[in-house]
Design an enzyme around this catalytic site. Sequence first.
Site, PDB file in Angstrom:
ATOM      1  CG  ASP A   7     -30.964  98.072  74.263  1.00  0.00           C
ATOM      2  OD1 ASP A   7     -31.864  97.225  74.168  1.00  0.00           O
ATOM      3  OD2 ASP A   7     -29.812  97.859  73.867  1.00  0.00           O
ATOM      4  CB  SER A   8     -30.557  94.957  77.751  1.00  0.00           C
ATOM      5  OG  SER A   8     -30.117  94.703  76.437  1.00  0.00           O
ATOM      6  CB  CYS A  70     -34.802  96.546  74.723  1.00  0.00           C
ATOM      7  SG  CYS A  70     -34.287  94.922  75.278  1.00  0.00           S
ATOM      8  CD  GLU A 162     -23.998  95.682  75.067  1.00  0.00           C
ATOM      9  OE1 GLU A 162     -23.315  96.304  75.893  1.00  0.00           O
ATOM     10  OE2 GLU A 162     -24.997  96.173  74.503  1.00  0.00           O
ATOM     11  CB  CYS A 194     -31.980  91.860  68.495  1.00  0.00           C
ATOM     12  SG  CYS A 194     -30.778  92.324  69.763  1.00  0.00           S
ATOM     13  CG  HIS A 196     -27.297  94.648  70.667  1.00  0.00           C
ATOM     14  ND1 HIS A 196     -28.373  94.805  71.512  1.00  0.00           N
ATOM     15  CD2 HIS A 196     -26.204  94.933  71.411  1.00  0.00           C
ATOM     16  CE1 HIS A 196     -27.936  95.148  72.707  1.00  0.00           C
ATOM     17  NE2 HIS A 196     -26.619  95.228  72.680  1.00  0.00           N
TER      18      HIS A 196
HETATM   19  N1  DGL Z   1     -30.953  94.765  72.234  1.00  0.00           N
HETATM   20  C1  DGL Z   1     -31.989  94.062  72.888  1.00  0.00           C
HETATM   21  C2  DGL Z   1     -33.053  93.590  71.954  1.00  0.00           C
HETATM   22  O1  DGL Z   1     -33.457  94.381  71.107  1.00  0.00           O
HETATM   23  C3  DGL Z   1     -31.620  93.064  73.923  1.00  0.00           C
HETATM   24  C4  DGL Z   1     -30.441  92.233  73.749  1.00  0.00           C
HETATM   25  C5  DGL Z   1     -30.139  91.484  75.029  1.00  0.00           C
HETATM   26  O2  DGL Z   1     -29.969  92.141  76.057  1.00  0.00           O
HETATM   27  O3  DGL Z   1     -30.103  90.242  74.982  1.00  0.00           O
HETATM   28  O4  DGL Z   1     -33.554  92.489  72.044  1.00  0.00           O
END
Ligand code: DGL
Length: 270
Positions: A7-8, A70, A162, A194, A196
């Site tokens: 993941d990012s 991600c 984050e 996403c 997150h």
């Molecule tokens: N958590 C990631 C996603 O599922 C990326 C969020 C990001 O880095 O902008 O899209």
Amino acid sequence: MAVGIFDSGLGGLTVLDAVGQRLPDVPFVYFADSKHTPYGVRDADDIYALTTAAVERLWEAGCDLVILACNTASAAALRRMQESWVPRDKRVLGVFVPLIEALTERQWGDNSPPREVAVQHVALFATPATVRSRAFQRELAFRAIGVDVEAQACGGLVDAIEDGDMILAEALVRSHVDALKRKMPEPEAAILGCTHYPLMQEVFQDALGPSVSVYSQANLVAESLADYLARHPEMLGPGTESGFLTTGNPVKVSQNATQFLRRRISFTTA
Ligand code: DGL
């Protein structure tokens, strides 16, 4: 026999937790590209370059199979990677397809023509890059007809999560849900597109109301991965150790990760 989870940042820990519970004997190596998060505001070439570098690092760690936990990388880079970059003996899989299969009530690998499904009005909450890619609508169109998707780019939300600023994150969720409802007053289903966002699932559900079914990915991806590994056990790579790698400051990332998952997580430098 390790599997890589990319993941990012920290959002993919929601997926890691679910796959770890579903497959307790499999070691997972988690890679957080914390130095470059968020990906959602980057262009597709940038996301491709960062994602391929991270996946190569996971291959080095003995993970022949890498899950892009991600949506932004899955939407903006995965197709290009699969078409021209991933070698024959490795696999990279994304997180969109299990979600769409659940929404359209399809079984894994059901390649029959698109058909009408129960839901017709779907809200998609995702990062700006995921919304811009239209990858969700493209994948959905292979499987379902007559579904109206309204996408809401949730600017700022990944940064707030984050940073552990949950008060700001809650305010952002409520304002993005309001913006969505102005475009689509009565969605039947909402996709948290996403990794997150499941951390804010209760706020999304509260803001959307009890009649909206909220879909999030973690458990769906875990089931799909278990099914995939049962059919492709050879894709369990040679790695034997679980671990957490980051391109950011390992002390700070470990602190935030521990707060997220409410258990001790210790990152090392990637
Ligand atoms: N958590 C990631 C996603 O599922 C990326 C969020 C990001 O880095 O902008 O899209």
